[in-house]
Structures are given as structure tokens and as C-alpha cells.
Design an enzyme around this catalytic site. Structure first.
Site, mmCIF file in Angstrom:
data_model
loop_
_atom_site.group_PDB
_atom_site.id
_atom_site.type_symbol
_atom_site.label_atom_id
_atom_site.label_comp_id
_atom_site.label_asym_id
_atom_site.label_seq_id
_atom_site.Cartn_x
_atom_site.Cartn_y
_atom_site.Cartn_z
ATOM 1 N N LYS A 192 0.846 -1.174 0.242
ATOM 2 C CA LYS A 192 0.162 -0.400 -0.164
ATOM 3 C C LYS A 192 0.600 1.345 -0.222
ATOM 4 O O LYS A 192 1.838 1.181 0.931
ATOM 5 C CB LYS A 192 -0.948 -0.072 1.282
HETATM 6 C C1 E4P Z 1 -8.575 1.808 4.053
HETATM 7 O O1 E4P Z 1 -7.275 1.175 3.456
HETATM 8 C C2 E4P Z 1 -8.056 2.565 5.299
HETATM 9 O O2 E4P Z 1 -7.431 1.460 6.508
HETATM 10 C C3 E4P Z 1 -9.624 2.742 5.940
HETATM 11 O O3 E4P Z 1 -10.197 2.487 5.469
HETATM 12 C C4 E4P Z 1 -9.437 4.177 6.517
HETATM 13 O O4 E4P Z 1 -11.035 4.403 7.930
HETATM 14 P P1 E4P Z 1 -11.101 5.703 8.597
HETATM 15 O O5 E4P Z 1 -11.254 6.174 7.463
HETATM 16 O O6 E4P Z 1 -12.095 4.952 9.455
HETATM 17 O O7 E4P Z 1 -9.891 5.453 9.449
#
Ligand code: E4P
Length: 220
Positions: free
Chosen positions: A83
Site C-alpha cells: 500500500k
Molecule cells: C483503508 O484502507 C483505510 O485503512 C481505512 O478504510 C480508513 O478508514 P477510517 O477513515 O475509518 O480510518
């Protein structure tokens, strides 16, 4: 739509996996830090629990370091998806890692033009953050819809992963939009099961059954 769990917590992952409906996992530096274990160890354990794409995020911010870190993360397990954040360096890293044959999830996407850049850089997955846009009074799901349309216009193979989903309604909307993947916290996955009419209906069925048959049939 594939269901991914957005957690690095092993107990939540085991429980979700036991329901047979979890197709993959997304993690981020916040989620890994919450568990207090080195990323390599935590991600390896996650790979033992869920057999699907497991996103592991780089924390370096310059392209050469991101590429090095990404290559190391990819060595942990065949299911690792590296990522990278949607920065200039992150996009350079995405191009390089993708050319090497690694799968990259480009994260922290907040606009359709950012998503277009990620697709051009060969991203395997793009992660638009729906809930965080809702938090600042934008309709986050419109971003998912716009990206899907743009990718369709040009035949990009990049999968759209609706991220930062906070409620069952978000899941329904992502599925209606045609998102390839939705990632959600364990709590939201759990909430998807709930309907008061299901509980009421089951209670009534069992009550009616019990009035006539005194025992529950034994399987086998
Ligand atoms: C996605 O890969 C992120 O880890 C995640 O969905 C972020 O979510 P949040 O905005 O609830 O922290």
C-alpha cells in the site's frame, strides 16, 4: 463485491474469517500501531488467518525508500498487496513496484483525478476514502461512482476499493455503485447481519415448532 476487513486485530480477523465471508484485509500504519507488534510479524499472522489480498502499507515518504520497503513487505507472503499513499513519491513507487510485478493499493485517494493518476501508474487497487469525505461535508460515495465511471471509460483494470466505510448503509451504497471491494471495520461487518424482523421471525418459528415438537432434531 468483495468484503475486506479493515483491521489488524487477530481476534476480529479470526471471528470474521470464521463466518466465511471475508475476502481480504486492509491495514494501515494506525491499525498496525494499535496492535503494538512489528508490521512483518503482525502481517504474517494475518496472512495465516485470511487467504486473500492483505494490504500492508509503507511508512517511508520518499520514492526510493518506499520501493525498498514495498519489496520487503511483498516478501512476507504471496498475498501481500503493497500500500502506497497518493503522493508524488507514492505514485513513483507504485509505477516501479507494479513494473516489478508487485500488486499496489494506492491509498488516501480523495479525488477522481488522483484515481486516474493511480490507474495510469499501474495500481492494482485504488482506495477512495468515503467516510473521511463525508466528515468534511462531501458525498464520499460520489467519489466511488466517479472513479468507476472513469475507469470504465478507459478500460483500466484497477479495482476500486471503497474505504473508510462506517456503516451498513455505506456498504449497500458501495455495492450499488458497483465497487469491486468494500473494506470495513469488524463492527460494521457484524452490523450487516442485523435485522429486527429476522430475530422476530426466528423467535416465532421456534415458538411454533416447540408447541408441537418437544425436541430439536439432531443433525446426522
Ligand atoms: C483503508 O484502507 C483505510 O485503512 C481505512 O478504510 C480508513 O478508514 P477510517 O477513515 O475509518 O480510518
Amino acid at each position: 463485491m468483495k468484503f475486506f476487513l479493515d483491521t489488524a486485530n487477530l481476534e476480529e480477523l479470526r471471528k470474521g474469517a470464521s463466518w466465511g465471508i471475508v475476502d481480504g484485509v486492509t491495514t494501515n500504519p494506525t491499525l498496525i500501531a494499535k496492535e503494538g507488534q512489528p508490521i512483518e510479524e503482525q502481517v504474517r499472522r494475518i496472512c495465516d488467518i485470511v487467504d486473500g489480498d492483505i494490504s500492508a502499507e509503507v511508512v517511508a515518504t520518499d520514492a526510493p525508500s518506499m520501493i525498498r520497503e514495498g519489496r520487503n513487505l511483498a516478501k512476507i507472503h504471496k498475498n501481500i498487496v503493497v500500500k502506497c499513499p497518493l503522493t508524488r513519491d507514492g505514485i513513483v513507487a507504485c509505477s516501479a513496484l507494479s513494473k516489478d510485478g508487485h500488486r499496489v493499493n494506492v491509498t488516501l485517494c480523495f479525488s477522481p483525478s488522483q484515481a486516474l493518476i493511480a490507474a495510469k501508474a499501474g495500481a492494482y487497487i485504488i482506495s477512495p476514502f468515503v467516510g473521511r469525505l463525508d466528515d468534511v461535508s462531501w458525498t464520499g460515495m460520489d467519489l466511488v461512482r466517479n472513479i468507476l465511471q472513469i475507469y470504465k471509460n478507459y478500460g483500466f483494470p484497477t479495482q476500486v476499493l471503497a474505504a473508510s466505510l462506517r456503516s451498513p448503509l455505506h456498504i449497500t451504497e458501495a455495492a450499488l455503485a458497483g465497487s469491486h471491494i468494500g473494506t470495513m471495520p469488524f463492527k460494521v461487518l457484524d452490523q450487516l447481519f442485523n435485522h429486527p424482523l429476522t430475530d422476530k421471525g426466528l423467535e416465532q418459528f421456534l415458538k411454533d415448532w416447540g408447541k408441537v415438537f418437544k425436541e430439536t432434531p439432531v443433525a446426522g
